[in-house]
Design a protein around this motif. Structure first.
Motif, PDB file in Angstrom:
ATOM      1  N   MET A   1      -2.133  -2.488  -2.904  1.00 34.39           N
ATOM      2  CA  MET A   1      -1.606  -1.092  -2.548  1.00 34.39           C
ATOM      3  C   MET A   1      -0.634  -0.591  -3.342  1.00 34.39           C
ATOM      4  O   MET A   1      -0.380   0.576  -3.595  1.00 34.39           O
ATOM      5  N   ASP A   2       0.474  -1.727  -3.613  1.00 36.61           N
ATOM      6  CA  ASP A   2       1.677  -1.303  -4.168  1.00 36.61           C
ATOM      7  C   ASP A   2       1.557  -0.912  -5.527  1.00 36.61           C
ATOM      8  O   ASP A   2       2.704  -0.221  -6.020  1.00 36.61           O
ATOM      9  N   ALA A   3       0.522  -0.974  -6.325  1.00 36.88           N
ATOM     10  CA  ALA A   3       0.430  -0.283  -7.638  1.00 36.88           C
ATOM     11  C   ALA A   3       0.245   1.180  -7.372  1.00 36.88           C
ATOM     12  O   ALA A   3       0.278   1.802  -8.437  1.00 36.88           O
ATOM     13  N   LEU A   4      -0.195   1.816  -6.225  1.00 34.91           N
ATOM     14  CA  LEU A   4      -0.654   3.173  -5.968  1.00 34.91           C
ATOM     15  C   LEU A   4       0.622   4.144  -6.731  1.00 34.91           C
ATOM     16  O   LEU A   4       0.292   5.027  -7.464  1.00 34.91           O
ATOM     17  N   PRO A   5       1.712   4.016  -6.324  1.00 35.55           N
ATOM     18  CA  PRO A   5       2.860   4.928  -6.837  1.00 35.55           C
ATOM     19  C   PRO A   5       2.854   4.876  -8.330  1.00 35.55           C
ATOM     20  O   PRO A   5       3.079   6.066  -8.965  1.00 35.55           O
ATOM     21  N   GLU A   6       2.874   3.699  -9.001  1.00 32.78           N
ATOM     22  CA  GLU A   6       2.880   3.397 -10.375  1.00 32.78           C
ATOM     23  C   GLU A   6       1.604   4.179 -11.094  1.00 32.78           C
ATOM     24  O   GLU A   6       1.927   5.214 -12.232  1.00 32.78           O
ATOM     25  N   LEU A   7       0.621   4.146 -10.495  1.00 33.43           N
ATOM     26  CA  LEU A   7      -0.505   4.651 -11.087  1.00 33.43           C
ATOM     27  C   LEU A   7      -0.415   6.279 -10.926  1.00 33.43           C
ATOM     28  O   LEU A   7      -0.879   6.943 -11.894  1.00 33.43           O
ATOM     29  N   GLN A   8      -0.130   6.804  -9.617  1.00 35.37           N
ATOM     30  CA  GLN A   8       0.099   8.096  -9.533  1.00 35.37           C
ATOM     31  C   GLN A   8       1.011   9.003 -10.618  1.00 35.37           C
ATOM     32  O   GLN A   8       0.753   9.919 -11.122  1.00 35.37           O
TER      33      GLN A   8
END
Length: 329
Positions: free
Chosen positions: A312-319
């Motif tokens: 889930m911690d990848a979400l900010p980077e992907l957004q």
């Protein structure tokens, strides 16, 4: 890493993840979750995460490539392809080493080129597919081949155009030749069909373009104003994609250019800026599409690995990447 955390995400977050790895981003939350659980672990490339400092100490990438990726934009008169050498490190951009356009009907040695223009015969397209792949493989054996997925109909029309049938037949023959080479042990790479719609969505989805040709001054209520002449969405998307590749060529932000591709890169920019006529080089949109397809696939693979490692911690980077990927500068 377990992917159970996907069940706790909102629909918009699931769609971001789906877009980031190049899969269908529509459907219910349950369908998206199931698709992501299946697709995220299917990474074709695993890249090493050395530190930026150790990368800099190695200098420019000159060593053995982690992957040799051939990206094909389908066509017969405008068959375009690009080839990327991918380093092991995520801190070094891929190298574009080949970037070409071919008129397939003019190049075969085994058949009469005049027959190609009118033919629907399978044996003709089998020869075309073998000839073009044989030439490309002589230039460098790819580890991964990406082929633009073709549609049978355009814009929902009931009729199927003759040229569409020809390109679809040629597409099928490319797969058949590659599968034969693999079964015979003459090639050990992998083939992937890539949706052009998902590539476009990944790079320029939701963006609008205003070019010089689409700007006209007018007066309204005695006040100077500017209006944008309506253009089709497909034309806007094409313009954005060509601008995006031109930007990357100027600033080397997504890839470096080496080998034969250097000449093509110069010509592309000269045509784009009006220094050369398009007839000297060919259609820029097809050339741009082959590069965008290759880079999108590499990004999708890197994102699969990122999600698998960070969850889930990848979400900010992907957004963040989603918001900045289509900037044309």
């Amino acid at each position: 890493m377990s992917l159970r955390w996907l069940a706790h995400l909102k629909g918009v977050e699931l769609r971001t993840l789906a877009t980031s790895i190049g899969i269908n981003s529509s459907g219910t939350k349950a369908a998206l979750t199931a698709s992501l659980e299946t697709q995220i672990p299917r990474a074709a490339l695993l890249l090493s995460h050395d530190t930026p400092e150790s990368t800099l100490s190695k200098g420019r990438f000159k060593g053995k490539a982690r992957a040799n990726v051939l990206s094909i934009d389908m066509g017969i008169r405008n068959f375009c392809y690009s080839r990327f050498l991918v380093p092991e490190s995520t801190h070094i951009p891929p190298q574009l080493v080949q970037w070409e356009r071919k008129d397939i009907g003019e190049s075969p040695k085994t058949i009469d080129s005049a027959a190609v223009k009118e033919s629907f015969e399978p044996h003709v397209y089998a020869a075309l597919a073998y000839d073009v792949l044989d030439r490309i493989f002589q230039e460098g054996h790819p580890s991964h081949v990406l082929i633009e997925r073709q549609r049978f109909r355009s814009m929902g029309a009931a009729a199927v155009q003759e040229w569409t049938l020809r390109v679809n037949m040629f597409e099928a023959m490319l797969y058949a030749v590659l599968e034969t080479l693999k079964r015979q042990g003459r090639w050990d790479g992998d083939v992937y069909g890539v949706s052009p719609a998902r590539v476009a969505q990944f790079w320029v989805g939701g963006e609008e373009v205003v070019t010089k040709a689409s700007r006209k001054k007018q007066k309204k209520d005695d006040e100077p104003g500017e209006k944008t002449v309506k253009t089709s969405k497909s034309k806007q998307t094409k313009a954005l994609k060509m601008q995006l590749v031109g930007k990357w060529l100027r600033d080397s932000s997504k890839f470096s250019v080496n080998g034969q591709a250097q000449e093509s890169a110069v010509k592309y920019q000269n045509v784009q800026t009006g220094k050369e006529k398009q007839s000297t080089f060919g259609k820029l949109d097809d050339l741009a599409d082959s590069v965008l397809q290759g880079l999108a696939w590499l990004e999708w693979e890197a994102n699969r690995q990122l999600i698998s490692e960070k969850g889930m911690d990848a979400l900010p980077e992907l957004q963040k990447a989603s918001r900045s990927s289509s900037g044309t500068g």
